[in-house]
Design an enzyme around this catalytic site. Sequence first.
Site, mmCIF file in Angstrom:
data_model
loop_
_atom_site.group_PDB
_atom_site.id
_atom_site.type_symbol
_atom_site.label_atom_id
_atom_site.label_comp_id
_atom_site.label_asym_id
_atom_site.label_seq_id
_atom_site.Cartn_x
_atom_site.Cartn_y
_atom_site.Cartn_z
ATOM 1 N N ASP A 95 38.395 -1.375 38.646
ATOM 2 C CA ASP A 95 37.738 -0.061 38.650
ATOM 3 C C ASP A 95 36.250 -0.160 38.310
ATOM 4 O OD1 ASP A 95 40.057 1.244 39.305
ATOM 5 O OD2 ASP A 95 40.442 2.087 37.311
ATOM 6 N N ASP A 150 45.176 -7.831 29.943
ATOM 7 C CA ASP A 150 43.813 -7.315 29.870
ATOM 8 C C ASP A 150 42.832 -8.461 30.110
ATOM 9 O OD1 ASP A 150 44.653 -4.762 29.398
ATOM 10 O OD2 ASP A 150 44.265 -4.775 27.239
ATOM 11 N N ASP A 152 40.552 -9.964 28.485
ATOM 12 C CA ASP A 152 40.222 -10.963 27.466
ATOM 13 C C ASP A 152 41.420 -11.816 27.056
ATOM 14 O OD1 ASP A 152 41.235 -8.561 26.513
ATOM 15 O OD2 ASP A 152 40.419 -8.824 24.505
ATOM 16 N N ASP A 243 50.553 2.733 26.993
ATOM 17 C CA ASP A 243 51.591 1.735 26.741
ATOM 18 C C ASP A 243 52.644 2.252 25.765
ATOM 19 O OD1 ASP A 243 49.700 1.807 24.712
ATOM 20 O OD2 ASP A 243 49.256 -0.327 24.725
#
Length: 494
Positions: A95, A150, A152, A243
């Site tokens: 995005d 994610d 990282d 989540d």
Amino acid sequence: MGLTIAYIIIAIYSVALMLIFFYSLAQLNLLINYLGYKKRNQTAPKFNLLDPKEIPYVTIQLPVYNEEYVMERLLENIAKIEYPLSKLEIQVLDDSTDDSVKDTSTQIKALQETGLDIQHIRRENREGYKAGALKEGLKIAKGDFIAIFDADFLPDPDWLKKTVIYFKDEEIGVVQTRWGHINRDYSTLTRIQAFALDAHFTLEQVGRNAKGHFINFNGTAGIWRKKCIIDAGNWEGDTLTEDLDLSYRAQLKNWKFKYLEDVETPAELPVVISAARSQQFRWNKGGAENFRKTVWSVITAKNISLKTKFHGVMHLLNSSMFLCVFLVAILSIPMLYIKNMYGHLGWIFEMTSFFIVSTIILFVCYWFTYKSIQGSSFDNFVDYIKLFFTFFSVALGFSLHNSMAVLEGHMGKRSEFVRTPKFNINNISDSWKGNKYLAKKLSPNMIIEAALMIYFLFGMYSAIPLNDFGLFPFHFMLFLGFGYVFFKSLTAKA
């Protein structure tokens, strides 16, 4: 100070203390569950990945947004995942609105040429934020199981082999792994974040999962059964912690979650307080939003036990504990003067002992989680004592910021999903300075945090003329905590 006002202050103070006490008792029960838990992973039914017929199709989803500093590292790492290429698909749900898109596209094309089934999926808008991106990717996902990371996170090459096997049990909807921290020792800020997260990923996740209580998918480093996502109502973007929301909806529909404490997925912790602020705000507001959205469904559910309901409610109230702590802190100084002015109310101040008992309970609980990862030597115990009180002080310093997030969540105030800036920090020599994603404005909370630092300095001084030093250590930690958050924010452009 009028007696009526004094009684109101005492009432609010007492309720907040009791809620903190109940929270600490819940943590103690989770510790008992944790210590009594015998690993059952070995006896659980598992897919035999040596049999080609049993190898499930997996889609890995990488939801990213303006991740210039870590995209190359992320894609290089994911490309190392050991799994049959014919049964693996990777979706980069991008995005991004910055220059990182071009570099990401170039890297993905190079990976496609190696035979990897990796797609660069772009949307015209960020509707639903991360939840919206995951939902969009799910529409075309080829896999029966959806692994999510994610930007990282750096899973080991054999990560899928250790996790997807547990879906042989058709009742399991999610497999979640424990987070690791590649930059744990970078600073005091990263050490205390790692400390808090380790407690969640050992004591809380294992303690709940061991007895069949509700746990949560942690947004990353886990796998969903696609059928479970659809059955639970799919991803929804109406809270900041999508989540937690989907996790509870799935478990209310009788899906089982499996937590793997022994599978660690390394990741990078925020190294600047502004990044920690944005992450804490999102997590704490999202927790309150989910309490508002889900608590009645938990309380009225006919398919779960009373104890599971209790732990579910306490879980959804986790972030609200910051509000209770903040109220206790603010009212502790007026309480000191009430005690001095109204001697006949002295018995009420025995309530303070509940806070001391709560602190001792948390001290014991966190020690067991700390030693499970760091070891139980005498030196480790000394380090633990220092780290616990550092963590406790800084958590107190964050209580204003997090309380405001909680209040917004409970009141239903909507806000956008603010991602946590990533830095590609792997060791102490790496620098975060110059990161273009850092917030440029100072947080307006800083002025109040500076005032609170002075307020608790006054609380420490008040002990002298009143000759009452019972709350002095508490006020000292509050002074240090708000001072730390204020000065770190000032120097790191929070």
